[in-house]
Scaffold this active site. Structure first.
Site, PDB file in Angstrom:
ATOM      1  NE  ARG A  25      -4.007  -2.343   2.224  1.00  0.00           N
ATOM      2  CZ  ARG A  25      -3.772  -3.628   1.813  1.00  0.00           C
ATOM      3  NH1 ARG A  25      -2.412  -4.301   1.792  1.00  0.00           N
ATOM      4  NH2 ARG A  25      -4.975  -4.271   1.854  1.00  0.00           N
ATOM      5  CG  ASP A 314      -2.582 -14.191   5.344  1.00  0.00           C
ATOM      6  OD1 ASP A 314      -3.123 -14.679   4.399  1.00  0.00           O
ATOM      7  OD2 ASP A 314      -2.104 -12.799   5.163  1.00  0.00           O
TER       8      ASP A 314
HETATM    9  C1  S3P Z   1      -4.107  -9.245   2.200  1.00  0.00           C
HETATM   10  C2  S3P Z   1      -5.390  -9.591   2.374  1.00  0.00           C
HETATM   11  C3  S3P Z   1      -5.653 -10.922   2.676  1.00  0.00           C
HETATM   12  C4  S3P Z   1      -4.264 -11.961   3.026  1.00  0.00           C
HETATM   13  C5  S3P Z   1      -3.525 -11.406   2.179  1.00  0.00           C
HETATM   14  C6  S3P Z   1      -2.975 -10.118   1.890  1.00  0.00           C
HETATM   15  C7  S3P Z   1      -4.064  -7.792   1.772  1.00  0.00           C
HETATM   16  O1  S3P Z   1      -6.288 -11.476   1.477  1.00  0.00           O
HETATM   17  O2  S3P Z   1      -4.594 -13.194   3.281  1.00  0.00           O
HETATM   18  O3  S3P Z   1      -2.215 -12.239   2.631  1.00  0.00           O
HETATM   19  O4  S3P Z   1      -2.888  -6.945   1.884  1.00  0.00           O
HETATM   20  O5  S3P Z   1      -4.803  -6.990   1.850  1.00  0.00           O
HETATM   21  P1  S3P Z   1      -7.918 -11.305   1.245  1.00  0.00           P
HETATM   22  O6  S3P Z   1      -8.091 -10.005   1.037  1.00  0.00           O
HETATM   23  O7  S3P Z   1      -8.003 -12.475   0.196  1.00  0.00           O
HETATM   24  O8  S3P Z   1      -8.413 -12.148   2.618  1.00  0.00           O
END
Ligand code: S3P
Length: 427
Positions: A25, A314
């Site tokens: 981000r 995760d």
């Molecule tokens: C993330 C959101 C999660 C996570 C991924 C990173 C992010 O996924 O599992 O490792 O940085 O927005 P989802 O949005 O599919 O839940």
């Protein structure tokens, strides 16, 4: 390939690489902002480097050396039409958040990734972005990569996401920032909120309320000048679990992100009986940070499900390792999202921990693990999934004899230097 011997304990003081979600981000928002941003503590893992490479292809000047990044943003519409395909590698966050940004851009781009990305559902973002007015084409009607997108002229929508996903929420919010009117996103449970927090530090008004978030279109991002990325709790989790399961262990992990939408692992460790204390709780760039001290203690099995799942999604591969060393049964439920991660993590966790002798059974939306089991060295495979490789490595520390882990280069996606870090702590 990596060979790991069983060890007695892990001890010492360490830090972990920067947070992956925040690093992505920081790059994206700095590229879209007016002004120059310096990012410190950036995660130089393969996923975040994919994000940098995509924004360079859209004409953004990015200097990166290890954890230091300097980006001169050109404002929201300063991106240029990429002459090459945008390759996101293994990174779901890159492709899904970038789709939200590209949905606002009046040019054409093509997105591809590796074979894991090709299996991951993109309809969860292309459906709402199309509703807003983006022109998206792709395999299986825009459900999978390769995808192409031409954006612009979006209208704000009210969207009820069927899944709790920060990637879906972020894509819709980012598109909403340049859509006509207001965009509202409802999600069944609160997913990680790094996008909302960081957008605020770039001067954007984002309203979070029970069950969702709201943004108004036509807002611009102004660089906060400097962003400090805290250590990734998802990377710290592997060391925390190693310390929790190996008798005599004692670790201090400094400067770890403690965003409440990410700290499910801390709650689980405490509930299972680990001896864990947080020190020096502080805030950097709107994100809570702390130092974590953990010592081994006897562990017990617990039930994990419901609202905590997005807060530890995760970490489930390494929580499964933890459960093999806890007395009694651990049940993980409401975690069907595991099936659409870098691999189907219900299948890969069950397969790999099973090889080491774990008593683990898959269910429709999680797994059941019976402990405590004596693990024995075997040959495991990461299946190209960084977190499966690292979870197997932590299990290998608790196993007798030698474990071989194949395809360990995937670990570079989120934790470059993982084995060196682990070796520093082994007694
Ligand atoms: C993330 C959101 C999660 C996570 C991924 C990173 C992010 O996924 O599992 O490792 O940085 O927005 P989802 O949005 O599919 O839940």
């Amino acid at each position: 390939m990596k060979k790991i011997q069983g060890v007695n304990s892990v001890r010492g003081e360490v830090t972990v690489p920067g947070d992956k979600s925040i690093s992505h981000r920081a790059v994206m928002f700095s590229a879209l902002a007016e002004g120059t941003t310096t990012i410190e503590g950036f995660l130089p893992g393969a996923d975040c480097l994919s994000t940098i490479s995509c924004f360079r292809k859209m004409g953004i000047d990015i200097e990166q050396e290890g954890e230091h990044v300097r980006i001169t943003g050109k404002g929201w519409y300063g991106l240029t039409e990429p002459a090459e395909v945008l390759d996101v590698g293994n990174s779901g966050t890159t492709i899904r958040l970038m789709l939200g940004i590209l949905a606002t851009q009046p040019f054409h781009s093509v997105l591809v990734g590796d074979e894991s990305i090709a299996r991951r559902p993109m309809g969860r973002v292309t459906i709402p972005l199309r509703q807003m007015g983006a022109d998206i084409a792709g395999r299986q009607n825009g459900g999978f990569t390769p995808l192409s997108i031409r954006g612009g002229n979006l209208k704000g929508i009210e969207y009820r996401s069927p899944v709790s996903s920060a990637q879906v929420k972020s894509a819709v919010l980012l598109a909403g920032l340049q859509a006509e009117g207001e965009t509202v996103l409802y999600e069944p449970g609160l997913s990680r909120d790094h996008t909302e927090r960081m957008l605020r530090s770039f001067g954007i008004e984002v309203q979070s309320f029970e069950g969702g978030v709201r943004v108004r279109g036509g807002q611009r991002l102004v660089s906060p000048g400097r962003i400090e990325v805290p250590g990734d709790i998802s990377s710290a989790a592997f060391l925390l679990v190693a310390a929790a399961i190996l008798p005599g262990s004692h670790l201090m992990i400094r400067n770890v992100g403690m965003n409440p939408t990410r700290t499910g692992i801390i709650d689980v460790l405490k509930e299972m009986g680990a001896d864990l204390i947080l020190y020096n709780v502080r805030e950097t760039n709107g994100e809570p940070v702390a130092d974590i001290e953990i010592k081994h203690a006897p562990l017990r099995g617990i039930e994990i499900g419901g609202a905590i799942i997005p807060r530890l999604i995760d970490e489930i591969p390494v929580i499964s390792v933890l459960a093999t060393q806890a007395e009694g049964v651990t049940v993980i439920r409401d975690a069907a999202e595991l099936k659409v991660k870098e691999t189907n993590r219900i299948d890969t966790v069950v397969a790999e921990l099973g090889k080491l002798g774990a008593d683990i059974e898959p269910t429709e939306d999680g797994m059941i693990i019976r402990g405590k089991t004596r693990l024995t060295g075997a040959t495991c495979d990461s299946h190209g999934d960084h977190r499966i490789g690292m979870a197997a490595a932590v299990a290998a520390l608790a196993a007798s004899g030698e474990t071989t882990i194949q395809n360990t280069e995937s670990i570079n996606v989120s934790f470059p230097g993982f084995f060196t870090k682990l070796e520093q702590t082994i007694e």
